[in-house]
Design a protein around this motif. Structure first.
Motif, PDB file in Angstrom:
ATOM      1  N   PRO A 219       0.801  -1.237   0.000  1.00 34.24           N
ATOM      2  CA  PRO A 219       0.000   0.000   0.000  1.00 34.24           C
ATOM      3  C   PRO A 219       0.830   1.283   0.000  1.00 34.24           C
ATOM      4  O   PRO A 219       0.458   2.252  -0.668  1.00 34.24           O
ATOM      5  CB  PRO A 219      -0.827  -0.111   1.277  1.00 34.24           C
ATOM      6  CG  PRO A 219      -0.908  -1.576   1.559  1.00 34.24           C
ATOM      7  CD  PRO A 219       0.376  -2.150   1.059  1.00 34.24           C
ATOM      8  N   TRP A 220       1.955   1.315   0.705  1.00 40.33           N
ATOM      9  CA  TRP A 220       2.758   2.534   0.740  1.00 40.33           C
ATOM     10  C   TRP A 220       3.262   2.896  -0.656  1.00 40.33           C
ATOM     11  O   TRP A 220       3.330   4.072  -1.014  1.00 40.33           O
ATOM     12  CB  TRP A 220       3.932   2.421   1.720  1.00 40.33           C
ATOM     13  CG  TRP A 220       5.004   1.443   1.313  1.00 40.33           C
ATOM     14  CD1 TRP A 220       5.086   0.135   1.683  1.00 40.33           C
ATOM     15  CD2 TRP A 220       6.116   1.701   0.455  1.00 40.33           C
ATOM     16  NE1 TRP A 220       6.195  -0.444   1.104  1.00 40.33           N
ATOM     17  CE2 TRP A 220       6.860   0.486   0.353  1.00 40.33           C
ATOM     18  CE3 TRP A 220       6.583   2.807  -0.232  1.00 40.33           C
ATOM     19  CZ2 TRP A 220       8.021   0.369  -0.405  1.00 40.33           C
ATOM     20  CZ3 TRP A 220       7.745   2.693  -0.988  1.00 40.33           C
ATOM     21  CH2 TRP A 220       8.457   1.484  -1.070  1.00 40.33           C
TER      22      TRP A 220
ATOM     23  N   VAL B  64       0.319   4.274  -2.780  1.00 43.63           N
ATOM     24  CA  VAL B  64       0.029   5.667  -2.417  1.00 43.63           C
ATOM     25  C   VAL B  64       1.088   6.592  -3.023  1.00 43.63           C
ATOM     26  O   VAL B  64       0.758   7.654  -3.567  1.00 43.63           O
ATOM     27  CB  VAL B  64      -0.046   5.828  -0.880  1.00 43.63           C
ATOM     28  CG1 VAL B  64      -0.065   7.288  -0.478  1.00 43.63           C
ATOM     29  CG2 VAL B  64      -1.269   5.100  -0.339  1.00 43.63           C
TER      30      VAL B  64
ATOM     31  N   ALA C 160       0.400   7.026  -6.651  1.00 44.51           N
ATOM     32  CA  ALA C 160      -0.766   7.889  -6.870  1.00 44.51           C
ATOM     33  C   ALA C 160      -0.379   9.354  -6.689  1.00 44.51           C
ATOM     34  O   ALA C 160      -0.809  10.218  -7.471  1.00 44.51           O
ATOM     35  CB  ALA C 160      -1.888   7.503  -5.917  1.00 44.51           C
ATOM     36  N   VAL C 161       0.436   9.652  -5.697  1.00 45.71           N
ATOM     37  CA  VAL C 161       0.907  11.024  -5.489  1.00 45.71           C
ATOM     38  C   VAL C 161       1.743  11.482  -6.682  1.00 45.71           C
ATOM     39  O   VAL C 161       1.628  12.623  -7.132  1.00 45.71           O
ATOM     40  CB  VAL C 161       1.698  11.138  -4.164  1.00 45.71           C
ATOM     41  CG1 VAL C 161       2.408  12.474  -4.056  1.00 45.71           C
ATOM     42  CG2 VAL C 161       0.764  10.933  -2.976  1.00 45.71           C
TER      43      VAL C 161
END
Length: 146
Positions: free
Chosen positions: A113-114, A117, A120-121
């Protein structure tokens, strides 16, 4: 001697302050994307060197995306000089890339997940480019008669 700029854009529209401001914003957004992609690569390197698992997918993506940033930046510069073809490519890539990258990251088990994310950023500046290339200033500069 032929001087073909590969442009079908009227010089006055392309050189207008509004159009150049839109291109400057797009170029800066691509630079931010490149910087964020480099940070993502550094994060993968740090995580890997600290003994945590980093899969091949993460390595490949982390190395390729900063390279892609350089290519998109060059295409954006070319588009700002009047190349309709590269403008259309940048415009298409700015829509396709975030969908593809975020979509793949959402597949369970592909990446932690990290990392999803972080990716996505990284795509936020590219999403901004998608809106800029579809804005009225650049649509007018690259008006397509049918």
């Amino acid at each position: 001697m032929e001087t073909n700029k590969h442009s079908t854009t009227a010089p006055t529209l392309l050189s207008s302050p509004r159009t150049q401001e839109a291109f400057d914003t797009a170029k800066n957004s691509v630079k931010v994307y490149g910087a964020l992609s480099a940070v993502a690569l550094l994060a993968v390197i740090v995580v890997s060197s600290s003994g945590h698992m980093v899969n091949t997918f993460m390595w490949v993506r982390a190395v390729l995306l900063p390279v892609v940033a350089v290519l998109i930046y060059r295409m954006t510069v070319s588009a700002s000089r009047g190349s309709r073809r590269t403008f259309e490519r940048v415009s298409a890539l700015a829509v396709i890339m975030p969908i593809a990258i975020i979509g793949v990251d959402l597949i369970p088990g592909v990446c932690p997940p990290w990392y999803a994310v972080m990716q996505a950023v990284c795509m936020l500046p590219i999403i901004r480019v998608a809106f800029i290339t579809r804005g009225s200033a650049l649509r007018a500069a690259f008006y397509k008669s049918r």
